[in-house]
Structures are given as structure tokens and as C-alpha cells.
Design a protein around this motif. Structure first.
Motif, PDB file in Angstrom:
ATOM      1  N   LYS A  94       0.859  -1.184   0.000  1.00 20.36           N
ATOM      2  CA  LYS A  94       0.000   0.000   0.000  1.00 20.36           C
ATOM      3  C   LYS A  94       0.892   1.230   0.000  1.00 20.36           C
ATOM      4  N   PRO A  95       0.364   2.418  -0.301  1.00 20.50           N
ATOM      5  CA  PRO A  95       1.189   3.625  -0.262  1.00 20.50           C
ATOM      6  C   PRO A  95       1.759   3.893   1.131  1.00 20.50           C
ATOM      7  N   ARG A  96       2.811   4.705   1.196  1.00 22.03           N
ATOM      8  CA  ARG A  96       3.402   5.120   2.475  1.00 22.03           C
ATOM      9  C   ARG A  96       2.668   6.373   2.946  1.00 22.03           C
ATOM     10  N   GLY A  97       2.107   6.314   4.144  1.00 23.83           N
ATOM     11  CA  GLY A  97       1.277   7.393   4.647  1.00 23.83           C
ATOM     12  C   GLY A  97       2.063   8.565   5.205  1.00 23.83           C
ATOM     13  N   LEU A  98       1.417   9.713   5.255  1.00 24.04           N
ATOM     14  CA  LEU A  98       2.040  10.958   5.693  1.00 24.04           C
ATOM     15  C   LEU A  98       2.609  10.849   7.096  1.00 24.04           C
ATOM     16  N   VAL A  99       1.859  10.257   8.038  1.00 29.61           N
ATOM     17  CA  VAL A  99       2.308  10.230   9.431  1.00 29.61           C
ATOM     18  C   VAL A  99       3.100   8.966   9.768  1.00 29.61           C
ATOM     19  N   SER A 100       3.436   8.171   8.756  1.00 31.27           N
ATOM     20  CA  SER A 100       4.185   6.933   9.028  1.00 31.27           C
ATOM     21  C   SER A 100       5.696   7.152   8.995  1.00 31.27           C
ATOM     22  N   TYR A 101       6.129   8.326   8.568  1.00 29.84           N
ATOM     23  CA  TYR A 101       7.562   8.601   8.471  1.00 29.84           C
ATOM     24  C   TYR A 101       8.140   8.967   9.835  1.00 29.84           C
ATOM     25  N   ASP A 102       9.440   8.804   9.970  1.00 31.04           N
ATOM     26  CA  ASP A 102      10.126   9.207  11.195  1.00 31.04           C
ATOM     27  C   ASP A 102       9.998  10.715  11.378  1.00 31.04           C
ATOM     28  N   THR A 103       9.908  11.132  12.608  1.00 31.61           N
ATOM     29  CA  THR A 103       9.774  12.557  12.912  1.00 31.61           C
ATOM     30  C   THR A 103      10.938  13.008  13.797  1.00 31.61           C
ATOM     31  N   ILE A 104      11.141  14.318  13.854  1.00 29.18           N
ATOM     32  CA  ILE A 104      12.237  14.885  14.622  1.00 29.18           C
ATOM     33  C   ILE A 104      11.855  16.300  15.031  1.00 29.18           C
ATOM     34  N   ALA A 105      12.301  16.739  16.195  1.00 28.15           N
ATOM     35  CA  ALA A 105      12.052  18.124  16.612  1.00 28.15           C
ATOM     36  C   ALA A 105      12.556  19.056  15.519  1.00 28.15           C
ATOM     37  N   ASN A 106      11.770  20.037  15.166  1.00 30.37           N
ATOM     38  CA  ASN A 106      12.093  20.859  14.004  1.00 30.37           C
ATOM     39  C   ASN A 106      13.431  21.570  14.142  1.00 30.37           C
ATOM     40  N   ALA A 107      13.833  21.880  15.361  1.00 30.63           N
ATOM     41  CA  ALA A 107      15.124  22.549  15.563  1.00 30.63           C
ATOM     42  C   ALA A 107      16.280  21.665  15.111  1.00 30.63           C
ATOM     43  N   ASN A 108      16.074  20.342  15.062  1.00 31.35           N
ATOM     44  CA  ASN A 108      17.118  19.397  14.655  1.00 31.35           C
ATOM     45  C   ASN A 108      16.797  18.747  13.320  1.00 31.35           C
ATOM     46  N   TYR A 109      16.006  19.427  12.496  1.00 31.98           N
ATOM     47  CA  TYR A 109      15.500  18.837  11.259  1.00 31.98           C
ATOM     48  C   TYR A 109      16.620  18.230  10.403  1.00 31.98           C
TER      49      TYR A 109
END
Length: 473
Positions: free
Chosen positions: A306-321
């Protein structure tokens, strides 16, 4: 005394809901009778609160609160007018509730009234979306001349669909430029008009399809190179020396298509009915199934079959993007939006996105989250959420388009409940050209099943172009 107060509260709620009906006078009389067993002060306050709803009804008979969604409205203008009326009611009642809270008054009746209107607003906004879907489903015609090869294929497909006659249909697919292969997958490619009708309904029903870039492809996957920078640059005089440049860093992204299926059925008697529009019927039958499956995958899909969903990716605090992860801003509270200044955190979210992406940015959140942010006001008392002012145009939040998709996470600890970004640049949906139908008259006799498949993929193509709000302190 305690029982009388409970009964009075129940009748008062009833009066506020049915304030526009003939029951109002009878209910008011009932309250007066019960009130004889209560103190004059308590009675006066309760009746005043209940009858206030009755007095607030305009002479034209505007239906108030949750009653407004009971009207049978199929006209977008009528729904829009009711939506605007309900929004004004919500602002007035919510302002009153906030003022009471500041005075130390906690009125359950007022809270119930605000919640009812809030729910009605959500329902009416969804009514607007449903009307847009129906309009898209009916909009099947096209202009200009018809290619004879396409017309011949449509006629042959009609015969196959109704009676199972396949004579020459495969060759007609090639002539109509719908396929270049003799029999690659089994089944037959639907006519262009039918595929367009299905895609149009999908685009209207799916929030992500309306926000993201949708690219038709003719292969099993779509590959894209992203320049992540690294190329040397600088200023130099006319005769100055120029050093060797660095090699740019390129990231390769692959978007494979996955098979999505639906299997509507019809009786042979229905198929023999020449007045039946098979394009409209198949579009109606499969579009809802496709849109529900797609909608979930575009948000939460794990990328496996199935497609890869928007919220399935790894996340990180924006200051350390870092590339390959989605940056987030915290909401300011462990399991909700900040109580003291929620607007400040939303402003941080907006400006976490680079200026070049903000011009076409939008919010994406679910209906339960909308019911919370709808109450946000700035220091001057202006509401940050504004309803639709034109049919077919979504509401706004902080001046940006606000789309709802109930596949987005609810507000809860560590949830990515709000997405903000330029989704055209952030998320890519790839559609393999050609929806196929395999006719099966044997499995469910006397019904005829139509195994209908389409191939679709999706995923983030630009990690800079979207940010999340994470529910966390």
C-alpha cells in the motif's frame, strides 16, 4: 428539591433545542409548574436561561443549534447559509460561556448548547463536502469531438460489461491508446470516460488527493531524484580564480504502485436494462471503496502492499531537522493543546515552514481536532477558524486552508494531530494509467461480479514542505 432541579435542567435543555417549534410554549409551562417547588431566585435564573434561547430565534424562524442539520438541504447555497448562521450562533454562545467561566460560573446548559452547535457546524461542513462529491459524480460529460477509436472501444466495453462479449475488445484497447500490451494483467481497461468519472469522485472525496500532487504514470513505479544541495557557489571577480565545485548531493526516491481492488455486483436483469448508465454505476460503486482505502493509506499506510502514509515517516524536533524525517513543533501540553496560549504554538508551527512553502500551505486535521481549534481566539476576540464563505471552498484556520481527514490522529499524547504544509510539494500520489475490470458471472450466480482494480502509490517527496504539531509538553 434536588429532583426538581434535575427535571428543570432537562426541560430547559429541551426548550433550547426545540425553541423554534410548537412545543416551546408547553415546555415553558411545564417549567413554571415545577418551579413552584423551588426558590424564586433559582427559578428565575433557570427560566431566564431557557427562555433566552427562545427569544434569540429570529422572526424569520432561523433554526438554531443542532436542529439546523435536520433540514433536508440539497442546495449548496442553503447549506452555506445555514453554516454561516450556525457559525454566528457558535461565536455568540461560546463567548458567553467564556465570560461565565471568567466570572466563576460553570453553566452545564450553556456548555451543552455550545457543544451542540459545534457538532452541527462539523456536520454542515461535511454536508458541503458531500454535495461536492455528488456534483463530481454527475459531472461525466466532456466537450469537443470524440475519437472514433475511443468511441468504438466504449461501445465494445459496454457489450462486454452487460453480456460478457469480448469480441475484438483487446485490439480496440490498443487502437484507443488505452493499452500497448496484448494481455498484461487480465481483465479489460475501462473506457476513458469511466476512469475520468472515478478519478473525479476520488479527487473530491479524498483530502490528500485534493491537496497533493497526483501524477499519472505508465510503469510499475516512479523514480525521482531530489537535489539536497552541496553544489559550490560564491562571488568572484572577472579575473579571479575559480575553485573546483563540489558534487551536489542527490537523493533517489522510488514510488511503486500497489494494487487496490473493489468487487461490486449486479444482477443480469439490471445489466440488460439499456437505460442503466454503466459508467455512473461503476463509478458510484467503486469510488467510495477506493477512496476509503486510499484515504487511510495516504495518511497511515506503512508502505507494504500500500502507499506510504504521511504520518508513518520518522519525525524529529524541528530545531534538529534532517532530510528523510518530518519536523514537528510541540503543542505545549502533554495530552492536549496548551491551555494558556495555544495560538502561540500554532504560530510556531506556521513559521517552522519555510516562507517559500507557506504561500500555498494548508492545515490537515480530523473533525474532532477541528472542534477544539474552532474555539481558539486571539487577544482581540477574533476566531482563528472561519467557515466556508463560498460553496466548494474549504474553511480556513489562521488564514490558511483547513482540510479535514478523519484518518489523521486524534489529539492524544505524542500524536501528530495537525499537519501544516504545501502538500503539492510535500506528498506525491502516482496513479498507474488504466482501471481494469474482470467480469465474473460464475462465483455468485445469479449475480455478476466485476473485479475492478487500479494501481496507486504515494509518499512524501519533499520532507521540508510539511511540518507536524506533536501533542506534547
Amino acid at each position: 428539591m434536588k429532583i426538581s432541579k434535575i427535571l428543570l435542567s432537562a426541560l430547559a435543555v429541551g426548550l433550547s433545542v426545540f425553541a423554534n417549534s410548537a412545543f416551546a410554549s408547553d415546555m415553558s409551562a411545564g417549567i413554571q409548574v415545577i418551579g413552584q417547588a423551588m426558590s424564586p431566585g433559582v427559578m428565575a435564573h433557570a427560566v431566564s436561561s431557557a427562555l433566552g434561547s427562545l427569544a434569540s430565534v429570529s422572526p424569520a424562524g432561523v433554526i438554531r443549534g443542532i436542529q439546523s442539520v435536520r433540514a433536508d438541504m440539497t442546495d449548496p447555497k442553503a447549506v452555506l447559509a445555514e453554516l454561516q448562521n450556525a457559525w454566528h450562533q457558535f461565536k455568540a454562545e461560546n463567548d458567553k460561556q467564556m465570560a461565565d467561566i471568567r466570572k466563576g460560573i460553570n453553566d452545564p446548559l450553556q456548555a451543552s448548547k455550545v457543544d451542540s452547535i459545534n457538532a452541527a457546524l462539523t456536520t454542515m461542513q461535511n454536508q458541503m463536502s458531500d454535495l461536492a462529491v455528488k456534483a463530481a459524480a454527475w459531472e461525466m460529460g466532456g466537450g469537443g469531438g470524440v475519437d472514433p477509436a475511443i468511441s468504438a472501444h466504449s461501445s465494445a466495453f459496454n457489450a462486454f460489461f452487460r453480456r460478457g462479449t469480448e469480441a475484438g475488445l483487446r485490439d480496440l484497447e490498443v487502437n484507443a491508446r488505452l493499452s500497448t500490451q496484448s494481455d498484461p494483467d487480465g481483465g479489460f481497461v475501462v473506457p476513458h470516460e469511466m476512469e475520468t468519472a472515478i478519478d473525479r469522485v476520488l479527487g473530491t472525496m479524498s483530502a490528500m488527493r485534493s491537496l497533493a500532487t497526483v501524477r499519472p504514470i505508465g510503469a510499475a513505479s516512479y523514480k525521482k531524484l531530489i537535489n539536497q544541495g552541496g553544489t559550490s557557489s560564491g562571488w568572484v571577480g572577472e579575473n579571479g580564480s575559480r575553485g573546483e565545485g563540489n558534487t551536489p548531493r542527490l537523493a533517489g526516491l522510488d514510488f511503486p504502485v500497489m494494487e487496490l481492488f473493489a468487487q461490486p455486483g449486479a444482477t443480469q436483469t439490471m445489466l440488460d436494462d439499456s437505460s442503466m448508465n454503466i459508467e455512473s454505476w461503476l463509478a458510484d460503486e467503486v469510488a467510495v471503496e477506493f477512496s476509503e482505502q486510499e484515504g487511510e493509506a495516504f495518511i497511515t499506510g506503512n508502505g507494504v502492499a500500500k502507499p506510504r502514509g504521511l504520518v508513518s515517516y520518522d519525525t524529529i524536533a524541528n530545531a534538529n531537522y534532517a532530510w528523510g524525517k518530518v519536523g514537528f513543533i510541540k503543542s505545549g501540553a502533554a495530552a492536549d493543546f496548551a491551555a494558556a496560549d495555544p495560538l502561540g504554538y500554532f504560530i510556531d508551527l506556521i513559521h517552522a515552514l519555510k516562507r517559500g512553502y507557506r504561500q500555498n500551505a494548508a492545515f490537515l486535521l480530523n473533525d474532532l481536532t477541528v472542534s477544539k481549534v474552532r474555539k481558539f481566539k486571539d487577544s482581540e476576540g477574533n476566531y482563528m477558524w472561519q467557515p466556508s464563505v463560498v460553496a466548494g471552498i474549504p474553511p480556513t484556520l489562521f488564514g490558511y486552508r483547513a482540510e479535514t481527514d478523519d484518518n489523521m490522529p486524534d489529539v492524544a499524547a505524542n500524536a501528530m494531530a495537525v499537519a501544516f504544509g504545501d502538500f503539492k510539494r510535500a506528498y506525491l500520489i502516482v496513479d498507474r494509467v488504466g482501471i481494469r475490470v474482470l467480469r465474473d458471472p460464475f462465483t455468485a450466480k445469479p449475480n455478476v461480479l466485476f473485479y475492478t482494480t487500479k494501481r496507486v502509490g504515494g509518499g512524501i517527496q519533499n520532507f521540508e514542505a510539511v511540518k507536524f504539531m506533536k501533542i506534547a509538553a
